[in-house]
Design a protein around this motif. Structure first.
Motif, PDB file in Angstrom:
ATOM      1  N   THR A   1     -54.460 -65.573  -3.444  1.00  0.00           N
ATOM      2  CA  THR A   1     -53.340 -64.908  -3.273  1.00  0.00           C
ATOM      3  C   THR A   1     -52.280 -66.050  -3.018  1.00  0.00           C
ATOM      4  OG1 THR A   1     -53.672 -64.172  -1.435  1.00  0.00           O
ATOM      5  CG2 THR A   1     -54.145 -62.680  -3.149  1.00  0.00           C
TER       6      THR A   1
ATOM      7  N   PHE B   1     -54.384 -57.043  -5.533  1.00  0.00           N
ATOM      8  CA  PHE B   1     -54.058 -58.432  -5.633  1.00  0.00           C
ATOM      9  C   PHE B   1     -52.871 -58.996  -5.862  1.00  0.00           C
ATOM     10  CE2 PHE B   1     -54.537 -61.954  -8.851  1.00  0.00           C
ATOM     11  CZ  PHE B   1     -54.730 -63.060  -7.767  1.00  0.00           C
ATOM     12  N   PHE B   2     -52.247 -58.195  -6.884  1.00  0.00           N
ATOM     13  CA  PHE B   2     -50.647 -58.511  -6.974  1.00  0.00           C
ATOM     14  C   PHE B   2     -49.877 -58.226  -5.961  1.00  0.00           C
ATOM     15  CE2 PHE B   2     -51.540 -57.659 -11.630  1.00  0.00           C
ATOM     16  CZ  PHE B   2     -52.130 -58.847 -11.838  1.00  0.00           C
TER      17      PHE B   2
ATOM     18  N   ARG C   1     -46.513 -61.750  -0.006  1.00  0.00           N
ATOM     19  CA  ARG C   1     -46.077 -63.375   0.769  1.00  0.00           C
ATOM     20  C   ARG C   1     -44.862 -64.050   0.019  1.00  0.00           C
ATOM     21  NH1 ARG C   1     -47.545 -67.158   5.021  1.00  0.00           N
ATOM     22  NH2 ARG C   1     -45.640 -68.269   4.479  1.00  0.00           N
TER      23      ARG C   1
ATOM     24  N   VAL D   1     -49.178 -65.516 -10.820  1.00  0.00           N
ATOM     25  CA  VAL D   1     -49.970 -65.939  -9.723  1.00  0.00           C
ATOM     26  C   VAL D   1     -50.672 -67.375  -9.830  1.00  0.00           C
ATOM     27  CG1 VAL D   1     -52.027 -65.262  -8.337  1.00  0.00           C
ATOM     28  CG2 VAL D   1     -50.303 -63.482  -9.036  1.00  0.00           C
TER      29      VAL D   1
ATOM     30  N   TYR E   1     -50.409 -70.571  -7.905  1.00  0.00           N
ATOM     31  CA  TYR E   1     -51.503 -71.091  -7.171  1.00  0.00           C
ATOM     32  C   TYR E   1     -51.817 -72.576  -7.606  1.00  0.00           C
ATOM     33  CZ  TYR E   1     -56.599 -71.429  -5.461  1.00  0.00           C
ATOM     34  OH  TYR E   1     -57.530 -72.084  -4.737  1.00  0.00           O
TER      35      TYR E   1
ATOM     36  N   VAL F   1     -50.687 -58.038  -2.451  1.00  0.00           N
ATOM     37  CA  VAL F   1     -50.699 -59.149  -1.285  1.00  0.00           C
ATOM     38  C   VAL F   1     -49.952 -60.379  -1.744  1.00  0.00           C
ATOM     39  CG1 VAL F   1     -52.368 -60.395  -0.009  1.00  0.00           C
ATOM     40  CG2 VAL F   1     -52.870 -58.369  -0.610  1.00  0.00           C
ATOM     41  N   TYR F   2     -49.889 -60.902  -3.109  1.00  0.00           N
ATOM     42  CA  TYR F   2     -49.236 -61.896  -3.640  1.00  0.00           C
ATOM     43  C   TYR F   2     -47.977 -61.948  -3.242  1.00  0.00           C
ATOM     44  CZ  TYR F   2     -46.950 -65.569  -6.566  1.00  0.00           C
ATOM     45  OH  TYR F   2     -46.280 -66.427  -7.066  1.00  0.00           O
TER      46      TYR F   2
ATOM     47  N   ILE G   1     -58.983 -62.157  -3.561  1.00  0.00           N
ATOM     48  CA  ILE G   1     -58.171 -62.513  -2.465  1.00  0.00           C
ATOM     49  C   ILE G   1     -57.835 -63.997  -2.090  1.00  0.00           C
ATOM     50  CG2 ILE G   1     -59.924 -62.056  -0.661  1.00  0.00           C
ATOM     51  CD1 ILE G   1     -56.450 -60.547  -0.521  1.00  0.00           C
TER      52      ILE G   1
ATOM     53  N   VAL H   1     -51.537 -66.840   0.330  1.00  0.00           N
ATOM     54  CA  VAL H   1     -50.724 -66.416   1.302  1.00  0.00           C
ATOM     55  C   VAL H   1     -50.591 -67.259   2.621  1.00  0.00           C
ATOM     56  CG1 VAL H   1     -51.245 -63.909   0.756  1.00  0.00           C
ATOM     57  CG2 VAL H   1     -52.823 -65.103   2.277  1.00  0.00           C
TER      58      VAL H   1
END
Length: 621
Positions: free
Chosen positions: A319, A138-139, A145, A101, A105, A141-142, A316, A321
């Motif tokens: 992430t 959190f993971f 995407r 992640v 980012y 949601v990542y 959040i 997204v």
């Protein structure tokens, strides 16, 4: 060397940031106080009970009823009965995901060093210990995407792993994750990112994996879901703390939540304008994350739950997204920086640089020493030591503990046979109370260790009220002893065949919510009180309105206790007033003296329907 660093600097920086943020003890063993308020044993007891249930192959949703699942120990880090390699494997999974992640980012940022700085700030404000379910969200949601952009098997596998861990660690976040996963499949079908057949295969395979894990971990999924829904329904009505101590902190949380909602509202408007409909979906996912995190914080409005919002809400934003052009991404980065600055200003801990540095270094040293000391970890059996003469009486017999001190039974190596909702304070609803009562009738323990106690100013006999009535009718006081400075009753079952409690309906009446309800010879009363539309909206946006139960006794005195709509509807024993071990013993021996003459409710009536329904019962065997 310089060329290597120049080529791999993103990997190096990402790894260093992961080392900075990874901040959990390798294991914990609950500290069980030997004296003082019995509430001090509340958290250690449920934490060690989760491990006990897993080791003894209890069926979640049947033999044990709780919102934490069989993998709850990965959140509590309680080591009782867990091999060290399990923690190591899970921690490696977390570290790898954090690395992916963070690297993603930085790589996707137009201003990479600003992204690095923001990640550094995240690592400072985020406290990993005690917030593992939100880290898994959190993971999730990542990877949702990633799956949307690249619908391949690897991304599916990692996402399903995260969802499965969340589901069997803590049901609340796990259920939401399953719902979001299903919604993502619909979105991908609508946008032709995946074919219907492939979607069906992936969803089917995911369901099979979850069912297989449920079988391996002894989880009855239906019972697990239904019981957790009951617990959540009851929890929100009664678990808030009556205090203005954290009023300012809660105001800060509301401001932070509104700020994030404004961001996602702006993203939705921009998405509609540019026809990026997937952004609407992921903005909705982010809003669900924030709403649930805030709801958890204010439902049990203590510092620990508030801290979880301050710690986890910024996750959040990292992430990745939202895929936007360089101009909009610059604004997103600036917003993230502004939010973290606001978070730091609002952080009530106000830690000095030295304290902050210690908070990042000491857990890592503890983690390393924890690995080395794991096989020689301490126990707490001397902190909850039962007298020898009592242990001799219990030898070879099954034992349950009221209201919650499971740690006492486990540490003293008793043959512990707990009720499914093993903490009486958690039997918030009639269904949960019936589950416990049925267990006591069909699988009664030979002995009970009984202490008259509750939390938050409730009336202890109404916690798991039906179980308390059953106990009084089927057990006798065999002994009592001091555990530390608290008296504990040793109750022994009468005979071999338990006697069921019968509730014979007398009549149903309607009262105004402000009326006094006289007992009139009733043994048991249910009160049905309902929120109006204003009350339901208030409960959804904030928390349920407080309800107080006022008891008038036969000597004219009045006692006020905290209650809830669900607890009132579950029913109350009103044939006698019981306020401690002494009066409970007197009730068992049919020598109770103090009586309740009437009940009344104290609450903000604007939030409730004006009339209540009162159902009266007599109790017989």
């Amino acid at each position: 060397m310089q060329q290597f660093v120049s080529k791999h600097w993103v990997n190096i920086v990402s790894f260093l940031l992961v080392l900075l943020v990874f901040n959990v003890p390798f294991y914990k063993y609950p500290i069980i106080p030997h004296s003082g308020d019995s509430m001090q044993s509340l958290d250690p007891s449920w934490q060690i009970m989760l491990n006990h249930a897993l080791l003894h192959k209890y069926v979640w949703g049947k033999d044990i009823v709780y919102t934490y699942g069989p993998l709850g120990f990965l959140e509590t880090r309680v080591s009782y009965g867990i091999p060290s390699y399990v923690f190591i494997l899970f921690d490696l999974f977390v570290i790898v995901n954090l690395f992916i992640v963070f690297k993603s980012y930085i790589n996707n940022a137009s201003q990479k060093w600003l992204a690095v700085f923001l990640l550094f700030c995240l690592c400072i404000v985020y406290t990993m210990s005690g917030s593992t379910p939100w880290l898994l969200m959190f993971f999730i949601v990542y990877w949702m995407r990633r799956l949307y952009d690249h619908p391949n098997i690897l991304n599916y596998v990692i996402l399903v792993c995260c969802i499965s861990l969340a589901l069997f660690m803590k049901l609340n976040t796990g259920l939401i994750s399953i719902f979001l996963f299903g919604a993502l499949q619909v979105l991908m079908l609508l946008q032709k990112k995946i074919k219907l057949l492939n979607a069906g295969l992936y969803v089917g395979a995911s369901a099979i994996i979850i069912l297989l894990l449920a079988w391996l971990l002894n989880v009855s999924l239906y019972g697990y879901f239904i019981a957790a829904a009951e617990i959540v329904k009851g929890y929100v009505g009664v678990m808030s703390i009556e205090s203005d101590k954290y009023k300012v902190v809660e105001m800060k949380i509301n401001i932070l939540a509104v700020v994030l909602m404004m961001l996602y509202g702006w993203i939705v408007i921009n998405a509609v304008r540019h026809k990026k409909y997937e952004h609407i979906f992921f903005a909705g996912v982010a809003c669900i994350f924030i709403v649930l995190l805030r709801k958890q914080a204010i439902s049990r409005n203590d510092w620990g739950h508030y801290l979880e919002f301050f710690s986890s809400s910024s996750l959040i934003l990292f992430t990745g997204v939202f895929t936007v052009d360089a101009g909009l991404q610059k604004w997103l980065l600036r917003f993230t920086g502004m939010y973290i600055l606001l978070l730091m200003l609002f952080d009530a801990r106000m830690r000095t640089p030295l304290v902050l540095a210690k908070s990042k270094i000491e857990p890592k040293l503890s983690y390393i020493s924890g690995i080395a000391q794991y096989n020689n970890k301490p126990e707490e059996k001397n902190s909850r030591k039962i007298p020898l003469n009592v242990l001799l009486q219990l030898k070879g017999h099954t034992v349950d503990v009221f209201p919650w001190d499971a740690a006492c039974a486990i540490e003293n190596k008793l043959t512990y046979t707990p009720r499914p909702m093993f903490q009486s304070i958690g039997a918030f609803t009639e269904k949960l109370q019936l589950v416990n009562e049925n267990h006591l009738y069909t699988k009664p323990s030979d002995y009970l260790l009984y202490e008259y106690a509750t939390i938050d100013g409730r009336y202890a006999f109404f916690d798991d009220c039906r179980a308390n009535i059953f106990i009084a009718n089927n057990y006798k006081v065999a002994d009592s002893f001091l555990m530390g400075d608290r008296q504990v009753l040793l109750l022994k079952r009468n005979g071999t065949n338990p006697v069921a409690t019968k509730f014979d309906t007398i009549k149903t009446e309607s009262y105004a919510i402000s009326d006094k309800v006289f007992i009139q010879g009733s043994d048991f009363i249910k009160i049905k009180i309902s929120e109006n539309n204003k009350g339901r909206l208030n409960t959804f946006l904030n928390r349920a309105q407080e309800i107080k139960l006022v008891m008038t006794l036969d000597d004219g005195s009045a006692k006020t206790y905290k209650t809830s709509a669900e607890m009132l509807q579950a029913g109350m024993f009103v044939a006698a007033f019981i306020d401690g071990n002494t009066s409970f013993t007197a009730y068992i021996n049919k020598g109770i003296k103090r009586k309740i003459t009437s009940l009344s409710l104290s609450c903000h009536t604007d939030y409730f329907v004006k009339n209540i329904e009162v159902i009266r019962y007599n109790i017989s065997k």
